[in-house]
Design an enzyme around this catalytic site. Structure first.
Site, PDB file in Angstrom:
ATOM      1  N   GLY A  30       0.830  -1.207   0.000  1.00 55.20           N
ATOM      2  CA  GLY A  30       0.000   0.000   0.000  1.00 55.20           C
ATOM      3  C   GLY A  30       0.853   1.241   0.000  1.00 55.20           C
ATOM      4  O   GLY A  30       2.067   1.191   0.219  1.00 55.20           O
ATOM      5  N   GLU A  31       0.172   2.346  -0.253  1.00 52.27           N
ATOM      6  CA  GLU A  31       0.862   3.635  -0.248  1.00 52.27           C
ATOM      7  C   GLU A  31       0.160   4.472   0.815  1.00 52.27           C
ATOM      8  O   GLU A  31      -1.035   4.739   0.709  1.00 52.27           O
ATOM      9  CB  GLU A  31       0.719   4.272  -1.643  1.00 52.27           C
ATOM     10  CG  GLU A  31       1.334   5.643  -1.789  1.00 52.27           C
ATOM     11  CD  GLU A  31       2.864   5.616  -1.758  1.00 52.27           C
ATOM     12  OE1 GLU A  31       3.461   4.692  -2.323  1.00 52.27           O
ATOM     13  OE2 GLU A  31       3.440   6.566  -1.163  1.00 52.27           O
ATOM     14  N   PHE A  80       2.632   8.587   4.676  1.00 51.82           N
ATOM     15  CA  PHE A  80       4.044   8.828   4.992  1.00 51.82           C
ATOM     16  C   PHE A  80       4.994   8.200   3.983  1.00 51.82           C
ATOM     17  O   PHE A  80       6.146   8.578   3.891  1.00 51.82           O
ATOM     18  CB  PHE A  80       4.375   8.230   6.356  1.00 51.82           C
ATOM     19  CG  PHE A  80       3.422   8.642   7.436  1.00 51.82           C
ATOM     20  CD1 PHE A  80       3.331   9.965   7.814  1.00 51.82           C
ATOM     21  CD2 PHE A  80       2.634   7.709   8.083  1.00 51.82           C
ATOM     22  CE1 PHE A  80       2.470  10.357   8.813  1.00 51.82           C
ATOM     23  CE2 PHE A  80       1.765   8.091   9.085  1.00 51.82           C
ATOM     24  CZ  PHE A  80       1.677   9.415   9.448  1.00 51.82           C
ATOM     25  N   GLU A  97       5.672   4.226   1.552  1.00 53.20           N
ATOM     26  CA  GLU A  97       5.161   2.903   1.190  1.00 53.20           C
ATOM     27  C   GLU A  97       4.917   2.031   2.417  1.00 53.20           C
ATOM     28  O   GLU A  97       5.606   2.175   3.433  1.00 53.20           O
ATOM     29  CB  GLU A  97       6.163   2.217   0.261  1.00 53.20           C
ATOM     30  CG  GLU A  97       6.028   2.755  -1.152  1.00 53.20           C
ATOM     31  CD  GLU A  97       7.229   2.446  -2.017  1.00 53.20           C
ATOM     32  OE1 GLU A  97       8.307   2.145  -1.482  1.00 53.20           O
ATOM     33  OE2 GLU A  97       7.053   2.531  -3.243  1.00 53.20           O
ATOM     34  N   LYS A 149       5.208   0.188   7.919  1.00 53.78           N
ATOM     35  CA  LYS A 149       4.971   1.520   7.343  1.00 53.78           C
ATOM     36  C   LYS A 149       6.287   2.247   7.350  1.00 53.78           C
ATOM     37  O   LYS A 149       6.924   2.354   8.404  1.00 53.78           O
ATOM     38  CB  LYS A 149       4.005   2.301   8.250  1.00 53.78           C
ATOM     39  CG  LYS A 149       2.597   2.243   7.833  1.00 53.78           C
ATOM     40  CD  LYS A 149       1.776   3.198   8.669  1.00 53.78           C
ATOM     41  CE  LYS A 149       0.319   2.865   8.472  1.00 53.78           C
ATOM     42  NZ  LYS A 149      -0.575   3.788   9.112  1.00 53.78           N
ATOM     43  N   ASP A 179     -11.257  10.336  12.199  1.00 54.62           N
ATOM     44  CA  ASP A 179     -11.175   9.899  10.797  1.00 54.62           C
ATOM     45  C   ASP A 179     -11.648   8.455  10.675  1.00 54.62           C
ATOM     46  O   ASP A 179     -11.044   7.647   9.968  1.00 54.62           O
ATOM     47  CB  ASP A 179      -9.730  10.058  10.305  1.00 54.62           C
ATOM     48  CG  ASP A 179      -9.653   9.973   8.789  1.00 54.62           C
ATOM     49  OD1 ASP A 179     -10.713  10.022   8.134  1.00 54.62           O
ATOM     50  OD2 ASP A 179      -8.536   9.839   8.265  1.00 54.62           O
TER      51      ASP A 179
HETATM   52  P1  AMP Z   1      -2.131   3.670   5.763  1.00 52.21           P
HETATM   53  O1  AMP Z   1      -0.898   4.472   5.670  1.00 52.21           O
HETATM   54  O2  AMP Z   1      -2.364   3.151   7.147  1.00 52.21           O
HETATM   55  O3  AMP Z   1      -3.302   4.367   5.222  1.00 52.21           O
HETATM   56  O4  AMP Z   1      -1.910   2.362   4.858  1.00 52.21           O
HETATM   57  C1  AMP Z   1      -2.018   2.373   3.454  1.00 52.21           C
HETATM   58  C2  AMP Z   1      -2.487   1.012   2.985  1.00 52.21           C
HETATM   59  O5  AMP Z   1      -1.554   0.003   3.387  1.00 52.21           O
HETATM   60  C3  AMP Z   1      -3.817   0.584   3.594  1.00 52.21           C
HETATM   61  O6  AMP Z   1      -4.905   1.077   2.884  1.00 52.21           O
HETATM   62  C4  AMP Z   1      -3.716  -0.932   3.517  1.00 52.21           C
HETATM   63  O7  AMP Z   1      -4.063  -1.377   2.235  1.00 52.21           O
HETATM   64  C5  AMP Z   1      -2.239  -1.190   3.731  1.00 52.21           C
HETATM   65  N1  AMP Z   1      -1.963  -1.490   5.159  1.00 52.21           N
HETATM   66  C6  AMP Z   1      -1.649  -0.604   6.129  1.00 52.21           C
HETATM   67  N2  AMP Z   1      -1.458  -1.244   7.306  1.00 52.21           N
HETATM   68  C7  AMP Z   1      -1.675  -2.549   7.070  1.00 52.21           C
HETATM   69  C8  AMP Z   1      -1.640  -3.733   7.894  1.00 52.21           C
HETATM   70  N3  AMP Z   1      -1.362  -3.662   9.194  1.00 52.21           N
HETATM   71  N4  AMP Z   1      -1.900  -4.909   7.322  1.00 52.21           N
HETATM   72  C9  AMP Z   1      -2.191  -4.978   5.995  1.00 52.21           C
HETATM   73  N5  AMP Z   1      -2.238  -3.920   5.176  1.00 52.21           N
HETATM   74  C10 AMP Z   1      -1.983  -2.715   5.693  1.00 52.21           C
END
Ligand code: AMP
Length: 551
Positions: free
Chosen positions: A205-206, A209, A211, A230, A323
């Site tokens: 995911g992106e 902050f 990738e 993250k 949010d």
């Molecule tokens: P975020 O920065 O938290 O919005 O994460 C961006 C994307 O990464 C999310 O929409 C998910 O698709 C993926 N993602 C974030 N955290 C997780 C996690 N703990 N497990 C699986 N996918 C994640």
């Protein structure tokens, strides 16, 4: 023992419309002895002159199968012939001419032990002595704390470890603001991991902050586990750095099965990382869109119940999420939903879709309560509003709330008293709950505890989920998929069916020889039935959209 009134639930009740059944709450134990309990609750304020009755269901704790039901005209009940020193659970619902409302969350009351009614003189003296001692200690503590506060004021640069410990005592979670140096704050609540224990595999995911990776974490002496990582991109701004640390700090203080768990952070090496448990099914909105119509109402309610449990926990820690949206809920392989995205990260930057656009700052308009948009009053009650929108997203398998309406149109319609229409096939009891979350007056919205209890009740009584909500043009918006103000805005039947989330019927239309938008204008419910569109909710959605083209 005297009948000391005992308040057991937060003061809230919900009115959901004229003569509509309301959720009963604010229970007070007015009297008890070793064989009876007297309980009263707040009579819902009646907007119309219709009669309200109450149904009380109670049973001994652990003996749910042997329950008793009483019907009452007054908002109070005395339960007699009970066992001494025994816990009883009680649920109450109101019944109006429109039918019964949802049961209140369960309330637990205990009868007194057999001999506490006759206290000996010695016992009374001991109690008085105990109370005096307690008051003395309390006064001592207050004087001590006041002196400490004075001393701190006299020395303004007093700082133990960057934040005021007194706040920790008063406030259940600690934010980063009190820290001069946020990277010190983060270490108070998170574990710094050795980067050699972390393996990054593929990008999943992106985020705001940088990738997000799937990877593994192998701590010395522990099993290797799959994690999400993250990263903070190298070109980060000050606010991104601050929010990144804030997210980790906040997450590190929570421990609940419906909150994404923090494993640790890497802040001493670049890229900085936040390492959390891995959620196999990713973000809830995308997951639902990819699995449209694959889950039963009970499965959907179970997902919502998980989110409500996580939100109950957060609200009990005074944490206001701000949010809450399906995009910020993550889903495990077993469909367990967990709240994520702390630290308002998305609100500040990276908003290609305009989700957070507004004049005075960035707010996710479609998910946010009117008082939070207008006056920046963010509370757990505004999170409850957002929860209602999440319910709508879940029941519509990831539809965009308010479709193609602009943010301005959304705000104006809400002001005019309109609300989102029920999603297709939405159980009416769930739509009622959504609408109560969208009460304009935030005091009237249910608390997360109540929402969680109601959803739990629906899961254990799934027959309640059978009646499906109707579209009511007086109070619900006509979403773009149900209107077509400029004639027919679609070029083909597949495009149109997809926009109203009915693409499963593309082949039915093709088989029936319908291949232009003009060819569908005179369809009737009977035609649709013959084409294999048998569910009334789906017929209604299709016909409603066609009607929109003609208006
Ligand atoms: P975020 O920065 O938290 O919005 O994460 C961006 C994307 O990464 C999310 O929409 C998910 O698709 C993926 N993602 C974030 N955290 C997780 C996690 N703990 N497990 C699986 N996918 C994640």
């Amino acid at each position: 023992m005297g009948p000391a009134p005992q308040r057991t639930a937060p003061a809230v009740w919900v009115a959901v419309g004229h003569a509509a059944p309301v959720t009963v709450s604010q229970f007070i134990l007015t009297q008890r002895d070793d064989s009876s309990l007297s309980v009263s609750w707040l009579a819902p304020r009646q907007r119309s002159r219709t009669s309200v009755e109450y149904e009380v269901m109670f049973f001994e704790k652990g003996e749910e199968a042997r329950y008793t039901v009483k019907h009452l005209l007054e908002p109070n009940v005395t339960l007699r012939d009970l066992q001494p020193d025994t816990a009883y659970l009680l649920r109450v619902r109101s019944i109006t001419p429109l039918g019964p409302g949802p049961y209140s969350p369960e309330q637990e009351f205990r009868t007194l032990p057999p001999d506490t009614g006759a206290l000996s003189g010695g016992v009374i003296v001991s109690i008085i002595f105990g109370v005096l001692l307690f008051i003395g200690l309390l006064l001592g503590l207050l004087i001590f704390r006041r002196k400490q506060a004075h001393r701190r004021q006299a020395r303004p640069d007093y700082n133990t470890s960057g934040f005021d410990r007194e706040k920790v005592w008063l406030k259940p979670y600690v934010d980063l603001q009190p820290y001069d140096d946020p990277s010190r704050g983060v270490l108070e609540f998170t574990k710094e991991l050795d980067v050699s224990c972390v393996t990054m595999e593929n990008v999943i995911g992106e985020g705001e902050f940088g990738e997000v990776y799937r990877g593994s974490l192998r701590l010395p002496g522990k099993e290797c586990i799959v994690v999400a990582i993250k990263t903070l991109k190298s070109t980060y701004s000050d606010s991104q750095w601050w929010n990144f640390l804030r997210e980790a700090t906040i997450m590190g203080q929570f421990n609940h099965p419906n909150i994404v768990r923090l494993e640790g952070v890497v802040t001493k090496r670049r890229p900085m990382m936040i390492i959390t448990e891995y959620m196999e099914n990713g973000a809830l909105d995308t997951f639902l869109r990819e699995n449209e119509a694959k889950f039963s109402p009970v499965q959907l309610v179970s997902m919502l119940q998980g989110i409500a449990s996580g939100m109950t926990y957060l609200s009990e820690h005074n944490y206001v999420h701000r949010d809450l949206a399906a995009r910020n809920i993550l889903v495990t392989h077993s469909l367990q939903c967990k709240v994520s995205d702390f630290g308002l990260s998305r609100i500040l930057e990276n908003d290609a879709e305009g989700t957070y656009e507004t004049k005075g700052g960035k707010i996710p308009i479609r998910w946010t309560a009117p008082e939070a948009i207008a006056h920046r009053i963010f509370t757990s009650a505004s999170d409850v509003w957002s929860f209602g929108i999440v319910m709508w997203e879940v029941l519509s398998f990831g539809d965009k709330p308010y479709g193609n309406m602009t943010n301005q149109e959304v705000m104006k319609s809400l002001e005019d008293g309109y609300r989102l229409p029920p999603p297709v096939d939405c159980p009416s009891i769930l739509y009622e709950l959504m609408k109560s979350c969208w009460s304009h007056d935030r005091i009237r919205r249910p608390h997360f505890q109540e929402i969680r209890a109601q959803l739990q009740h629906f899961i254990s009584s799934p027959q309640l989920l059978r009646p499906v909500a109707d579209f009511d043009p007086r109070v619900t918006l006509r979403l773009p998929s149900c209107s077509g103000s400029d004639g027919i805005p679609y070029r083909s039947i597949p495009e149109w069916l997809e926009s109203i989330r009915m693409k499963r019927y593309i082949s039915n239309f093709r088989t029936a020889g319908l291949d232009t938008m003009e060819s569908i204008l005179e369809l009737t419910a009977e035609d649709l039935k013959q084409m294999g569109v048998s569910l009334p909710g789906h017929q209604k959605r299709i016909l409603c959209s066609i009607q929109g083209f003609k208006e």
